[in-house]
Design an enzyme around this catalytic site. Structure first.
Site, PDB file in Angstrom:
ATOM      1  N   SER A 126       0.823  -1.210   0.000  1.00 33.24           N
ATOM      2  CA  SER A 126       0.000   0.000   0.000  1.00 33.24           C
ATOM      3  C   SER A 126       0.855   1.256   0.000  1.00 33.24           C
ATOM      4  O   SER A 126       1.966   1.274   0.549  1.00 33.24           O
ATOM      5  CB  SER A 126      -0.866  -0.030   1.262  1.00 33.24           C
ATOM      6  OG  SER A 126      -1.401   1.233   1.511  1.00 33.24           O
ATOM      7  N   ALA A 127       0.297   2.321  -0.563  1.00 31.21           N
ATOM      8  CA  ALA A 127       0.966   3.621  -0.550  1.00 31.21           C
ATOM      9  C   ALA A 127       1.120   4.155   0.868  1.00 31.21           C
ATOM     10  O   ALA A 127       1.870   5.100   1.098  1.00 31.21           O
ATOM     11  CB  ALA A 127       0.168   4.619  -1.378  1.00 31.21           C
ATOM     12  N   TYR A 141      -1.827  -1.525  11.123  1.00 30.88           N
ATOM     13  CA  TYR A 141      -2.131  -1.974   9.761  1.00 30.88           C
ATOM     14  C   TYR A 141      -0.993  -1.595   8.807  1.00 30.88           C
ATOM     15  O   TYR A 141      -0.460  -2.430   8.075  1.00 30.88           O
ATOM     16  CB  TYR A 141      -3.456  -1.353   9.273  1.00 30.88           C
ATOM     17  CG  TYR A 141      -3.585  -1.357   7.772  1.00 30.88           C
ATOM     18  CD1 TYR A 141      -3.902  -2.528   7.090  1.00 30.88           C
ATOM     19  CD2 TYR A 141      -3.325  -0.201   7.027  1.00 30.88           C
ATOM     20  CE1 TYR A 141      -3.979  -2.541   5.703  1.00 30.88           C
ATOM     21  CE2 TYR A 141      -3.397  -0.209   5.651  1.00 30.88           C
ATOM     22  CZ  TYR A 141      -3.725  -1.371   4.984  1.00 30.88           C
ATOM     23  OH  TYR A 141      -3.782  -1.385   3.625  1.00 30.88           O
ATOM     24  N   LYS A 158       2.042  -3.860   6.558  1.00 28.85           N
ATOM     25  CA  LYS A 158       2.408  -3.768   5.128  1.00 28.85           C
ATOM     26  C   LYS A 158       3.924  -3.638   4.993  1.00 28.85           C
ATOM     27  O   LYS A 158       4.548  -4.293   4.152  1.00 28.85           O
ATOM     28  CB  LYS A 158       1.695  -2.590   4.460  1.00 28.85           C
ATOM     29  CG  LYS A 158       0.190  -2.760   4.328  1.00 28.85           C
ATOM     30  CD  LYS A 158      -0.179  -3.918   3.416  1.00 28.85           C
ATOM     31  CE  LYS A 158      -1.657  -4.200   3.364  1.00 28.85           C
ATOM     32  NZ  LYS A 158      -2.009  -5.509   2.794  1.00 28.85           N
ATOM     33  N   ASN A 193     -15.234   3.105   6.062  1.00 32.17           N
ATOM     34  CA  ASN A 193     -14.151   4.024   6.407  1.00 32.17           C
ATOM     35  C   ASN A 193     -13.703   4.804   5.184  1.00 32.17           C
ATOM     36  O   ASN A 193     -13.250   5.937   5.286  1.00 32.17           O
ATOM     37  CB  ASN A 193     -12.927   3.240   6.919  1.00 32.17           C
ATOM     38  CG  ASN A 193     -13.192   2.626   8.275  1.00 32.17           C
ATOM     39  OD1 ASN A 193     -13.637   3.309   9.180  1.00 32.17           O
ATOM     40  ND2 ASN A 193     -12.943   1.331   8.402  1.00 32.17           N
TER      41      ASN A 193
HETATM   42  N1  UDP Z   1     -12.534  11.000   3.500  1.00 34.21           N
HETATM   43  C1  UDP Z   1     -13.552  11.894   3.799  1.00 34.21           C
HETATM   44  N2  UDP Z   1     -14.730  11.396   4.298  1.00 34.21           N
HETATM   45  C2  UDP Z   1     -14.942  10.068   4.510  1.00 34.21           C
HETATM   46  C3  UDP Z   1     -13.888   9.159   4.193  1.00 34.21           C
HETATM   47  C4  UDP Z   1     -12.704   9.675   3.703  1.00 34.21           C
HETATM   48  O1  UDP Z   1     -13.409  13.105   3.621  1.00 34.21           O
HETATM   49  O2  UDP Z   1     -16.016   9.694   4.990  1.00 34.21           O
HETATM   50  C5  UDP Z   1     -11.274  11.510   2.940  1.00 34.21           C
HETATM   51  C6  UDP Z   1     -10.065  11.211   3.786  1.00 34.21           C
HETATM   52  O3  UDP Z   1      -9.882  12.212   4.765  1.00 34.21           O
HETATM   53  C7  UDP Z   1      -8.951  11.174   2.746  1.00 34.21           C
HETATM   54  C8  UDP Z   1      -9.656  10.679   1.475  1.00 34.21           C
HETATM   55  O4  UDP Z   1     -11.045  10.872   1.711  1.00 34.21           O
HETATM   56  O5  UDP Z   1      -8.487  12.473   2.512  1.00 34.21           O
HETATM   57  C9  UDP Z   1      -9.400   9.199   1.187  1.00 34.21           C
HETATM   58  O6  UDP Z   1      -9.694   8.456   2.361  1.00 34.21           O
HETATM   59  P1  UDP Z   1      -9.829   6.877   2.344  1.00 34.21           P
HETATM   60  O7  UDP Z   1     -10.191   6.468   3.750  1.00 34.21           O
HETATM   61  O8  UDP Z   1     -10.772   6.458   1.265  1.00 34.21           O
HETATM   62  O9  UDP Z   1      -8.394   6.360   1.931  1.00 34.21           O
HETATM   63  P2  UDP Z   1      -6.938   6.662   2.551  1.00 34.21           P
HETATM   64  O10 UDP Z   1      -6.302   7.646   1.638  1.00 34.21           O
HETATM   65  O11 UDP Z   1      -7.129   7.164   3.954  1.00 34.21           O
HETATM   66  O12 UDP Z   1      -6.260   5.348   2.484  1.00 34.21           O
END
Ligand code: UDP
Length: 350
Positions: A127-128, A152, A156, A210
């Site tokens: 993962s990134a 988590y 990774k 999430n």
């Molecule tokens: N995000 C948001 N509302 C949500 C879920 C995520 O604004 O209900 C934002 C989060 O803060 C991040 C982006 O969407 O900037 C991607 O979040 P995600 O959890 O999908 O993936 P992550 O980059 O954290 O692995």
């Protein structure tokens, strides 16, 4: 004879899309899953999409070493793609022992059997998140990993290191006692989103999602009242975070390219790492408004405080994957968001 790929966690979101693309590319697939975080919806969808009712499915917990070893005894396996892992960041903070045990033990079992059954090609889903809050963007595979901010994320990093070390240690294996070399590729995914164009497989989050896109689609369909956009005061153009959203089918095709590279003996090193993203940053706000526009729906959203642990911005330099894997993301974010919405509507009709 077709080469066979074992897909651990193959009934889940990414695993099911990868299974479809492997079969389309002519591989035989064995799906192994303990169904701890999914039901048979996606596996049934895979059978429909591929028109194959005979894909072997093994109800296997990869933490059970004997059960994993049986898979290698029962099938001639040319490559393994290992998805079987827990993936919720917040839960990993609350339950570190559960996360370390599940994510590390399952991978160790896979590697041990891979080594003891004459060697094998192993693709690890990384993962990134390993890059953390990188200073220089976009990130390349050479960008230093930063200390993980969750158990988590740490699993990774540790699994990447385990794979690197096992590749190194087994390179000398010559088949004595059945032991062979393990070769490995780690794919570092950015943000996988969307669903198969057939809308027969997609993401099935348990409980409150999430991740951003499932939350968007569930809000649009009325399962959630309102989307919280976490933070609009970041140092970006519109104040919301930047991510590299990679279409799930594009991501799945990267796995086929990586598996073929291993099986066809095209690797330049025994252990290789590739970023899998689009190379294009998209803000949370941009994603939300694009979703509304593409799908003709109005989304209830509000700006909310920043989510702890979020990085401001991350996106991939994908040159290495483009050149070495001959792979490139092709689907537009518009098409991907349309597919995510089609999948949510498909679920609502069931
Ligand atoms: N995000 C948001 N509302 C949500 C879920 C995520 O604004 O209900 C934002 C989060 O803060 C991040 C982006 O969407 O900037 C991607 O979040 P995600 O959890 O999908 O993936 P992550 O980059 O954290 O692995």
């Amino acid at each position: 004879m077709a080469k066979r790929v074992l897909v651990s966690g193959g009934a889940g979101y990414i695993g099911s899309h990868v299974t479809v693309e492997l079969i389309a590319a002519g591989y035989d697939v064995v799906v192994a899953d303990n169904m701890s975080n999914c039901d048979m919806t996606c596996f049934e969808g895979v059978k429909k999409i591929t028109g194959r009712d005979d894909i072997p499915f093994e109800l296997t917990d990869c933490c059970d070493a004997a059960a994993v070893d049986r898979l290698f005894t029962d099938y001639q396996i040319d490559a393994v793609i290992h998805f079987a892992a827990y993936k919720a960041v917040g839960e990993s903070v609350a339950e570190p022992i559960m996360y370390y045990r599940n994510n590390l033990v399952s991978f160790l079992n896979i590697l041990e059997s891979a080594k003891n059954h004459g060697g094998c090609n192993v693709l690890f889903s990384s993962s990134a998140t390993v890059y953390g809050e990188a200073e220089d963007l976009p990130v390349t595979e050479q960008t230093p990993r930063l200390p993980a901010t969750s158990p988590y994320g740490n699993t990774k990093q540790i699994c990447e290191d385990i794979l690197r070390d096992v590749v190194k240690a087994t390179a000398i294996n010559d088949g004595t006692d059945g032991r062979g070399p393990v070769k490995g590729i780690a794919l570092r995914y950015f943000n996988p989103i969307g669903a198969h164009p057939s809308a027969l497989i997609g993401e099935l989050p348990r409980g409150v999602p999430n991740n951003l896109v499932p939350f968007i689609t569930q809000t649009a369909i009325g399962k959630r009242e309102c989307l919280n956009i976490f933070g609009n005061d970041y140092p970006t153009e519109d104040g919301t975070c930047l991510r590299d959203y990679i279409d799930i089918v594009d991501l799945a095709k990267a796995h086929v390219a990586a598996v073929s590279r291993m099986i066809d003996g095209k690797m330049k090193e025994g252990y290789e790492i590739f970023n899998i993203g689009t190379g294009r940053p998209v803000s949370v706000y941009e994603l939300v408004t694009t979703f509304e526009k593409v799908n003709g729906v109005k989304l209830a959203y509000r700006f909310a405080p920043r989510r702890p642990g979020d990085v401001v911005a991350i996106w991939a330099d994908t040159s290495l994957a483009n050149e070495e894997l001959g792979w490139k993301a092709t689907r537009s974010v518009e098409d991907t968001l349309a597919s995510a919405w089609a999948w949510e509507k498909h679920l609502a009709e069931k």
